[in-house]
Design a protein around this motif. Structure first.
Motif, PDB file in Angstrom:
ATOM      1  N   ASP A 188       0.862  -1.175   0.000  1.00 18.93           N
ATOM      2  CA  ASP A 188       0.000   0.000   0.000  1.00 18.93           C
ATOM      3  C   ASP A 188       0.902   1.230   0.000  1.00 18.93           C
ATOM      4  O   ASP A 188       1.468   1.597   1.036  1.00 18.93           O
ATOM      5  CB  ASP A 188      -0.903  -0.033   1.234  1.00 18.93           C
ATOM      6  CG  ASP A 188      -1.868   1.131   1.304  1.00 18.93           C
ATOM      7  OD1 ASP A 188      -1.602   2.213   0.746  1.00 18.93           O
ATOM      8  OD2 ASP A 188      -2.916   0.958   1.951  1.00 18.93           O
ATOM      9  N   LEU A 189       1.049   1.862  -1.169  1.00 21.63           N
ATOM     10  CA  LEU A 189       1.978   2.984  -1.316  1.00 21.63           C
ATOM     11  C   LEU A 189       1.629   4.128  -0.376  1.00 21.63           C
ATOM     12  O   LEU A 189       2.508   4.668   0.301  1.00 21.63           O
ATOM     13  CB  LEU A 189       2.004   3.469  -2.764  1.00 21.63           C
ATOM     14  CG  LEU A 189       2.958   4.620  -3.071  1.00 21.63           C
ATOM     15  CD1 LEU A 189       4.396   4.246  -2.740  1.00 21.63           C
ATOM     16  CD2 LEU A 189       2.824   5.047  -4.527  1.00 21.63           C
ATOM     17  N   GLU A 190       0.363   4.508  -0.281  1.00 29.32           N
ATOM     18  CA  GLU A 190      -0.027   5.623   0.589  1.00 29.32           C
ATOM     19  C   GLU A 190       0.329   5.341   2.042  1.00 29.32           C
ATOM     20  O   GLU A 190       0.843   6.211   2.747  1.00 29.32           O
ATOM     21  CB  GLU A 190      -1.516   5.913   0.448  1.00 29.32           C
ATOM     22  CG  GLU A 190      -1.867   6.582  -0.866  1.00 29.32           C
ATOM     23  CD  GLU A 190      -3.342   6.958  -0.946  1.00 29.32           C
ATOM     24  OE1 GLU A 190      -3.963   7.218   0.118  1.00 29.32           O
ATOM     25  OE2 GLU A 190      -3.858   6.996  -2.062  1.00 29.32           O
ATOM     26  N   ALA A 191       0.061   4.126   2.507  1.00 27.56           N
ATOM     27  CA  ALA A 191       0.379   3.770   3.891  1.00 27.56           C
ATOM     28  C   ALA A 191       1.889   3.782   4.120  1.00 27.56           C
ATOM     29  O   ALA A 191       2.360   4.239   5.169  1.00 27.56           O
ATOM     30  CB  ALA A 191      -0.198   2.397   4.231  1.00 27.56           C
ATOM     31  N   SER A 192       2.659   3.301   3.142  1.00 27.86           N
ATOM     32  CA  SER A 192       4.114   3.295   3.282  1.00 27.86           C
ATOM     33  C   SER A 192       4.671   4.714   3.311  1.00 27.86           C
ATOM     34  O   SER A 192       5.594   5.010   4.078  1.00 27.86           O
ATOM     35  CB  SER A 192       4.754   2.492   2.144  1.00 27.86           C
ATOM     36  OG  SER A 192       4.435   1.127   2.274  1.00 27.86           O
ATOM     37  N   PRO A 237       3.780  10.948  -5.063  1.00 28.81           N
ATOM     38  CA  PRO A 237       3.608   9.724  -5.840  1.00 28.81           C
ATOM     39  C   PRO A 237       3.264  10.012  -7.302  1.00 28.81           C
ATOM     40  O   PRO A 237       2.662  11.021  -7.618  1.00 28.81           O
ATOM     41  CB  PRO A 237       2.475   8.988  -5.135  1.00 28.81           C
ATOM     42  CG  PRO A 237       1.845   9.957  -4.205  1.00 28.81           C
ATOM     43  CD  PRO A 237       2.759  11.114  -4.035  1.00 28.81           C
ATOM     44  N   LYS A 238       3.682   9.084  -8.143  1.00 27.40           N
ATOM     45  CA  LYS A 238       3.445   9.177  -9.579  1.00 27.40           C
ATOM     46  C   LYS A 238       2.618   7.973  -9.991  1.00 27.40           C
ATOM     47  O   LYS A 238       2.940   6.849  -9.642  1.00 27.40           O
ATOM     48  CB  LYS A 238       4.767   9.221 -10.336  1.00 27.40           C
ATOM     49  CG  LYS A 238       5.595  10.445  -9.948  1.00 27.40           C
ATOM     50  CD  LYS A 238       6.908  10.509 -10.664  1.00 27.40           C
ATOM     51  CE  LYS A 238       7.686  11.713 -10.143  1.00 27.40           C
ATOM     52  NZ  LYS A 238       8.548  12.281 -11.133  1.00 27.40           N
ATOM     53  N   GLY A 239       1.563   8.216 -10.732  1.00 23.87           N
ATOM     54  CA  GLY A 239       0.665   7.153 -11.139  1.00 23.87           C
ATOM     55  C   GLY A 239      -0.347   6.866 -10.044  1.00 23.87           C
ATOM     56  O   GLY A 239      -0.319   7.476  -8.976  1.00 23.87           O
ATOM     57  N   GLU A 240      -1.253   5.936 -10.335  1.00 22.75           N
ATOM     58  CA  GLU A 240      -2.291   5.552  -9.379  1.00 22.75           C
ATOM     59  C   GLU A 240      -2.420   4.043  -9.362  1.00 22.75           C
ATOM     60  O   GLU A 240      -2.243   3.392 -10.385  1.00 22.75           O
ATOM     61  CB  GLU A 240      -3.638   6.158  -9.773  1.00 22.75           C
ATOM     62  CG  GLU A 240      -3.675   7.666  -9.695  1.00 22.75           C
ATOM     63  CD  GLU A 240      -5.036   8.217 -10.065  1.00 22.75           C
ATOM     64  OE1 GLU A 240      -6.027   7.467 -10.058  1.00 22.75           O
ATOM     65  OE2 GLU A 240      -5.091   9.409 -10.380  1.00 22.75           O
ATOM     66  N   GLY A 241      -2.731   3.497  -8.193  1.00 21.69           N
ATOM     67  CA  GLY A 241      -2.960   2.058  -8.075  1.00 21.69           C
ATOM     68  C   GLY A 241      -1.720   1.261  -8.405  1.00 21.69           C
ATOM     69  O   GLY A 241      -0.588   1.717  -8.206  1.00 21.69           O
ATOM     70  N   MET A 297       7.277   1.141  -4.700  1.00 16.56           N
ATOM     71  CA  MET A 297       6.347   0.916  -5.802  1.00 16.56           C
ATOM     72  C   MET A 297       5.279  -0.079  -5.395  1.00 16.56           C
ATOM     73  O   MET A 297       5.584  -1.120  -4.807  1.00 16.56           O
ATOM     74  CB  MET A 297       7.069   0.394  -7.047  1.00 16.56           C
ATOM     75  CG  MET A 297       6.128   0.055  -8.196  1.00 16.56           C
ATOM     76  SD  MET A 297       6.997  -0.577  -9.640  1.00 16.56           S
ATOM     77  CE  MET A 297       7.136   0.932 -10.575  1.00 16.56           C
ATOM     78  N   GLN A 298       4.052   0.266  -5.739  1.00 18.04           N
ATOM     79  CA  GLN A 298       2.946  -0.676  -5.582  1.00 18.04           C
ATOM     80  C   GLN A 298       2.916  -1.476  -6.873  1.00 18.04           C
ATOM     81  O   GLN A 298       2.539  -0.954  -7.911  1.00 18.04           O
ATOM     82  CB  GLN A 298       1.643   0.097  -5.358  1.00 18.04           C
ATOM     83  CG  GLN A 298       0.517  -0.752  -4.885  1.00 18.04           C
ATOM     84  CD  GLN A 298      -0.620   0.113  -4.367  1.00 18.04           C
ATOM     85  OE1 GLN A 298      -0.412   1.074  -3.635  1.00 18.04           O
ATOM     86  NE2 GLN A 298      -1.814  -0.252  -4.762  1.00 18.04           N
ATOM     87  N   PRO A 299       3.396  -2.724  -6.844  1.00 22.58           N
ATOM     88  CA  PRO A 299       3.571  -3.469  -8.104  1.00 22.58           C
ATOM     89  C   PRO A 299       2.247  -3.794  -8.773  1.00 22.58           C
ATOM     90  O   PRO A 299       1.213  -3.908  -8.107  1.00 22.58           O
ATOM     91  CB  PRO A 299       4.294  -4.734  -7.678  1.00 22.58           C
ATOM     92  CG  PRO A 299       4.014  -4.885  -6.234  1.00 22.58           C
ATOM     93  CD  PRO A 299       3.771  -3.514  -5.687  1.00 22.58           C
TER      94      PRO A 299
END
Length: 121
Positions: A72-76, A91-95, A113-115
């Motif tokens: 979870d990028l936001e949580a990290s 952050p760049k991109g979404e999901g 990165m959220q893979p």
């Protein structure tokens, strides 16, 4: 895969020059990837990326940037700033596929990165 290094990129003003440098020094084979390059090992395995420092990449530092997979990028990112780190870019991109560059409290820079979700075979 979460919590592991998943990719390396080098983002620089002279991407073609560094692409050729690493091709000659290491034996990587450049494969075009949009305006940038995926550098392939001699056996064809993706080894790293060499990217232009412009557009979305203009604010990335000119160093080898390691990407670590997070669930979870936001949580990290929230945890990083709460623990004394800072967000350098993004952050760049979404999901899936979204990433951000952070600096830890000691000054080391890395990307989270959220893979992308892998489809079952």
């Amino acid at each position: 895969m979460i919590g592991t290094f998943i990719h390396l990129d080098l983002t620089v003003p002279d991407a073609p020059g560094l692409r050729d440098f690493y091709a000659d020094v290491i034996g990587w084979r450049p494969e075009p990837l949009g305006d940038d390059w995926m550098m392939l090992a001699p056996d064809g395995t993706p080894a790293a990326g060499v990217c232009h420092a412009r557009g979305e990449n203009a604010d990335l530092p000119p160093q080898w940037l390691a990407y670590i997979a997070v669930d979870d990028l936001e949580a990290s990112l929230a945890a990083a700033t709460a623990r004394g780190g800072e967000i350098v870019a993004g952050p760049k991109g979404e999901g899936p596929g979204a990433y951000a560059v952070i600096r830890d409290p000691a000054g080391a820079v890395l990307a989270l990165m959220q893979p992308p979700v892998e489809e079952p075979a």
